[in-house]
Design a protein around this motif. Structure first.
Motif, PDB file in Angstrom:
ATOM      1  N   THR A  11      41.630  20.974  39.382  1.00 55.93           N
ATOM      2  CA  THR A  11      40.739  20.573  38.248  1.00 55.93           C
ATOM      3  C   THR A  11      41.285  20.120  36.875  1.00 55.93           C
ATOM      4  OG1 THR A  11      39.300  22.313  38.776  1.00 55.93           O
ATOM      5  CG2 THR A  11      38.655  21.341  36.814  1.00 55.93           C
ATOM      6  N   ALA A  12      42.166  20.818  36.470  1.00 55.72           N
ATOM      7  CA  ALA A  12      43.068  19.976  35.294  1.00 55.72           C
ATOM      8  C   ALA A  12      43.612  18.980  35.753  1.00 55.72           C
ATOM      9  CB  ALA A  12      44.215  21.299  35.120  1.00 55.72           C
ATOM     10  N   CYS A  13      44.000  18.714  36.995  1.00 59.43           N
ATOM     11  CA  CYS A  13      44.793  17.238  37.374  1.00 59.43           C
ATOM     12  C   CYS A  13      43.603  16.011  37.279  1.00 59.43           C
ATOM     13  CB  CYS A  13      45.168  17.264  38.779  1.00 59.43           C
ATOM     14  SG  CYS A  13      46.788  18.330  38.798  1.00 59.43           S
ATOM     15  N   GLU A  14      42.384  16.283  37.922  1.00 59.60           N
ATOM     16  CA  GLU A  14      41.317  15.731  37.781  1.00 59.60           C
ATOM     17  C   GLU A  14      40.978  15.285  36.348  1.00 59.60           C
ATOM     18  OE1 GLU A  14      38.950  13.091  39.253  1.00 59.60           O
ATOM     19  OE2 GLU A  14      39.618  14.617  40.721  1.00 59.60           O
ATOM     20  N   SER A  15      40.806  16.116  35.394  1.00 61.62           N
ATOM     21  CA  SER A  15      40.442  15.964  34.095  1.00 61.62           C
ATOM     22  C   SER A  15      41.683  15.137  33.326  1.00 61.62           C
ATOM     23  CB  SER A  15      40.190  17.137  33.128  1.00 61.62           C
ATOM     24  OG  SER A  15      39.467  17.919  33.792  1.00 61.62           O
ATOM     25  N   TYR A  16      42.794  15.336  33.667  1.00 52.94           N
ATOM     26  CA  TYR A  16      44.176  14.487  33.125  1.00 52.94           C
ATOM     27  C   TYR A  16      43.810  13.145  33.723  1.00 52.94           C
ATOM     28  CZ  TYR A  16      48.811  13.565  32.019  1.00 52.94           C
ATOM     29  OH  TYR A  16      49.987  13.183  31.433  1.00 52.94           O
ATOM     30  N   ILE A  17      43.699  13.029  34.935  1.00 51.17           N
ATOM     31  CA  ILE A  17      43.608  11.633  35.324  1.00 51.17           C
ATOM     32  C   ILE A  17      42.483  10.769  34.867  1.00 51.17           C
ATOM     33  CG2 ILE A  17      42.660  10.238  37.350  1.00 51.17           C
ATOM     34  CD1 ILE A  17      44.576  11.992  39.111  1.00 51.17           C
ATOM     35  N   THR A  18      41.202  11.324  34.392  1.00 52.41           N
ATOM     36  CA  THR A  18      40.043  10.832  34.095  1.00 52.41           C
ATOM     37  C   THR A  18      40.773  10.702  32.334  1.00 52.41           C
ATOM     38  OG1 THR A  18      38.658  11.916  35.263  1.00 52.41           O
ATOM     39  CG2 THR A  18      37.674  11.169  33.381  1.00 52.41           C
ATOM     40  N   GLU A  19      41.066  11.393  31.774  1.00 55.84           N
ATOM     41  CA  GLU A  19      41.406  11.378  30.163  1.00 55.84           C
ATOM     42  C   GLU A  19      42.413  10.324  30.008  1.00 55.84           C
ATOM     43  OE1 GLU A  19      43.491  13.821  26.659  1.00 55.84           O
ATOM     44  OE2 GLU A  19      43.070  14.833  28.472  1.00 55.84           O
ATOM     45  N   LYS A  20      43.589  10.031  30.868  1.00 57.54           N
ATOM     46  CA  LYS A  20      44.600   9.357  30.696  1.00 57.54           C
ATOM     47  C   LYS A  20      44.246   7.901  31.358  1.00 57.54           C
ATOM     48  CE  LYS A  20      46.898  12.257  28.338  1.00 57.54           C
ATOM     49  NZ  LYS A  20      46.876  12.404  26.859  1.00 57.54           N
ATOM     50  N   GLY A  21      43.306   7.989  32.047  1.00 56.98           N
ATOM     51  CA  GLY A  21      42.917   6.641  32.872  1.00 56.98           C
ATOM     52  C   GLY A  21      43.941   6.303  33.879  1.00 56.98           C
ATOM     53  N   ILE A  22      44.637   7.133  34.577  1.00 57.78           N
ATOM     54  CA  ILE A  22      45.868   6.831  35.633  1.00 57.78           C
ATOM     55  C   ILE A  22      45.267   7.046  36.784  1.00 57.78           C
ATOM     56  CG2 ILE A  22      47.607   7.316  33.719  1.00 57.78           C
ATOM     57  CD1 ILE A  22      47.828  10.082  35.067  1.00 57.78           C
ATOM     58  N   SER A  23      46.007   6.477  37.789  1.00 55.70           N
ATOM     59  CA  SER A  23      45.618   6.700  39.350  1.00 55.70           C
ATOM     60  C   SER A  23      46.279   8.126  39.841  1.00 55.70           C
ATOM     61  CB  SER A  23      46.216   5.723  39.977  1.00 55.70           C
ATOM     62  OG  SER A  23      47.544   5.764  40.063  1.00 55.70           O
ATOM     63  N   ARG A  24      46.031   8.460  41.016  1.00 56.33           N
ATOM     64  CA  ARG A  24      46.779   9.750  41.558  1.00 56.33           C
ATOM     65  C   ARG A  24      48.168   9.423  41.846  1.00 56.33           C
ATOM     66  NH1 ARG A  24      42.230  12.093  46.039  1.00 56.33           N
ATOM     67  NH2 ARG A  24      40.802  12.828  44.375  1.00 56.33           N
ATOM     68  N   ASN A  25      48.378   8.157  42.153  1.00 53.42           N
ATOM     69  CA  ASN A  25      49.956   7.616  42.387  1.00 53.42           C
ATOM     70  C   ASN A  25      50.739   7.733  41.222  1.00 53.42           C
ATOM     71  OD1 ASN A  25      49.661   7.257  45.361  1.00 53.42           O
ATOM     72  ND2 ASN A  25      48.939   5.076  44.954  1.00 53.42           N
ATOM     73  N   GLU A  26      49.997   7.411  40.087  1.00 51.45           N
ATOM     74  CA  GLU A  26      50.755   7.323  38.794  1.00 51.45           C
ATOM     75  C   GLU A  26      50.905   8.997  38.263  1.00 51.45           C
ATOM     76  OE1 GLU A  26      49.368   3.380  36.399  1.00 51.45           O
ATOM     77  OE2 GLU A  26      47.912   5.225  36.793  1.00 51.45           O
ATOM     78  N   LEU A  27      49.984   9.896  38.600  1.00 53.72           N
ATOM     79  CA  LEU A  27      50.371  11.000  38.490  1.00 53.72           C
ATOM     80  C   LEU A  27      51.515  11.789  39.447  1.00 53.72           C
ATOM     81  CD1 LEU A  27      49.345  13.810  37.487  1.00 53.72           C
ATOM     82  CD2 LEU A  27      47.824  14.161  39.196  1.00 53.72           C
ATOM     83  N   ALA A  28      51.610  11.247  40.696  1.00 56.09           N
ATOM     84  CA  ALA A  28      52.478  11.510  41.570  1.00 56.09           C
ATOM     85  C   ALA A  28      54.137  11.204  40.943  1.00 56.09           C
ATOM     86  CB  ALA A  28      52.379  10.851  43.058  1.00 56.09           C
ATOM     87  N   ARG A  29      54.181   9.981  40.523  1.00 52.53           N
ATOM     88  CA  ARG A  29      55.433   9.629  39.820  1.00 52.53           C
ATOM     89  C   ARG A  29      55.662  10.202  38.682  1.00 52.53           C
ATOM     90  NH1 ARG A  29      56.812   7.036  35.396  1.00 52.53           N
ATOM     91  NH2 ARG A  29      54.809   6.588  34.926  1.00 52.53           N
ATOM     92  N   ILE A  30      54.732  10.775  37.551  1.00 56.99           N
ATOM     93  CA  ILE A  30      54.805  11.542  36.568  1.00 56.99           C
ATOM     94  C   ILE A  30      55.281  12.860  36.846  1.00 56.99           C
ATOM     95  CG2 ILE A  30      53.703  12.711  34.611  1.00 56.99           C
ATOM     96  CD1 ILE A  30      51.983  10.162  34.651  1.00 56.99           C
ATOM     97  N   SER A  31      54.531  13.588  37.963  1.00 59.32           N
ATOM     98  CA  SER A  31      55.011  14.853  38.162  1.00 59.32           C
ATOM     99  C   SER A  31      55.876  15.090  39.267  1.00 59.32           C
ATOM    100  CB  SER A  31      53.498  15.549  38.807  1.00 59.32           C
ATOM    101  OG  SER A  31      53.270  15.136  40.015  1.00 59.32           O
TER     102      SER A  31
END
Length: 313
Positions: A11-31
């Protein structure tokens, strides 16, 4: 790790993606977490089928931990409070200004004033286009260039010239897409002459497209001045480019006023002021004591501080 905690992380990941306007692939790169794992986790699936073997296996807890760290979801109680110090405010303002306007800056602050801590918070708030590289003393020029490439998320075999060209192309592409990339070099006092020469070339490549910020102690200015006075190749030219962007950060408050407001024991306050030279040392001494006070359910006192830190009573 329980399924309930895993769901909270998802849920925190979903909120973060929405807040920062990023994609799941970008979250993958960041994390640093496999995109397939992220897709499964955010779909409520905590097992992953190996595409080669077809075997269904649990997604290891370490991947959930990496995701939690990337999106700022706290898995453990934090004992060191966030304090918006004068140094934090100054550094954040300079980083935001540099990122927005593609400025080159050298932020000079004393050891322990919170430079690295502030960089980490800035990066967490700006996950897209913010690339941080810590410059260790023994890094070679190739190490620094490779670290920049890793941070940007690109790869280019071959010599340093080809790698710089690839970095240049990618960051200009981002700028033309409306992004504001920024390269932050932490502990920049460790940069060698060859790295300074590389930064001059990078500055010339990326002027008006990408901010370059060097953050370090006063040793950085001394090193640049020494190179310039010795007329080392490229040093005077780089100094000329960065001179107007040198910013001296306010020294630490020797009384630690903002940090010690929550401490009632006057003896402990005095001891901390006399013992610690900067915010980093204050955290090193005080955090274990805060944790121990919580564990044994005792108040924070000078006596407990001395016991935990093995100081004479």
């Amino acid at each position: 790790m329980t399924d309930d905690l895993k769901q909270k992380i998802a849920t925190a990941c979903e909120s973060y993606i929405t807040e920062k306007g990023i994609s799941r692939n970008e979250l993958a790169r960041i994390s640093g977490v496999n995109p397939a794992y992220i897709s499964a986790i955010m779909s409520g699936e905590y097992n992953y089928k190996n595409s080669r073997t077809g075997v269904l296996s649990p997604i290891a807890d370490r991947w959930f931990t990496l995701l939690a760290n990337a999106v700022g979801y706290k898995l453990q109680k934090e004992y060191w409070p966030f304090v918006k110090t004068q140094q934090f405010v100054e550094i954040i303002a300079e980083l935001e200004d540099a990122k927005a306007c593609a400025y080159t800056r050298a932020l000079i602050g004393e050891t322990g004033c919170g430079k690295t801590y502030t960089i980490e918070r800035f990066k967490a708030a700006n996950p897209i286009g913010c690339y941080v590289v810590k410059c260790h003393k023994y890094y070679t020029l190739r190490d620094i260039v490779d670290k920049i490439m890793d941070a940007v998320g690109i790869n280019e075999p071959g010599n340093i010239s080809k790698k710089l060209d690839r970095i240049n192309i990618e960051l200009w592409r981002m700028y033309r897409c409306g992004q504001h990339p920024i390269i932050i070099l932490d502990e920049a006092e460790n940069l060698t002459l060859s790295a300074i020469q590389m930064l001059k070339a990078l500055y010339d490549f990326l002027k008006n497209a990408c901010a370059i910020v060097l953050i370090g102690t006063n040793q950085l200015v001394k090193t640049l001045n020494r190179m310039r006075e010795l007329d080392k190749p490229g040093a005077p030219q780089f100094y000329r480019r960065i001179k107007a962007g040198i910013r001296n950060i306010t020294p630490c408050d020797p009384l630690f006023s903002a940090f010690l407001e929550f401490i009632e024991d006057k003896g402990l306050k005095k001891l901390l002021i006399n013992t610690c030279d900067n915010y980093g040392e204050l955290s090193d001494y005080l955090t274990p004591v805060l944790r121990e006070a919580d564990r044994v359910n005792q108040p924070l006192t000078e006596s407990l501080f001395r016991i935990v830190n093995k100081l004479s009573i």
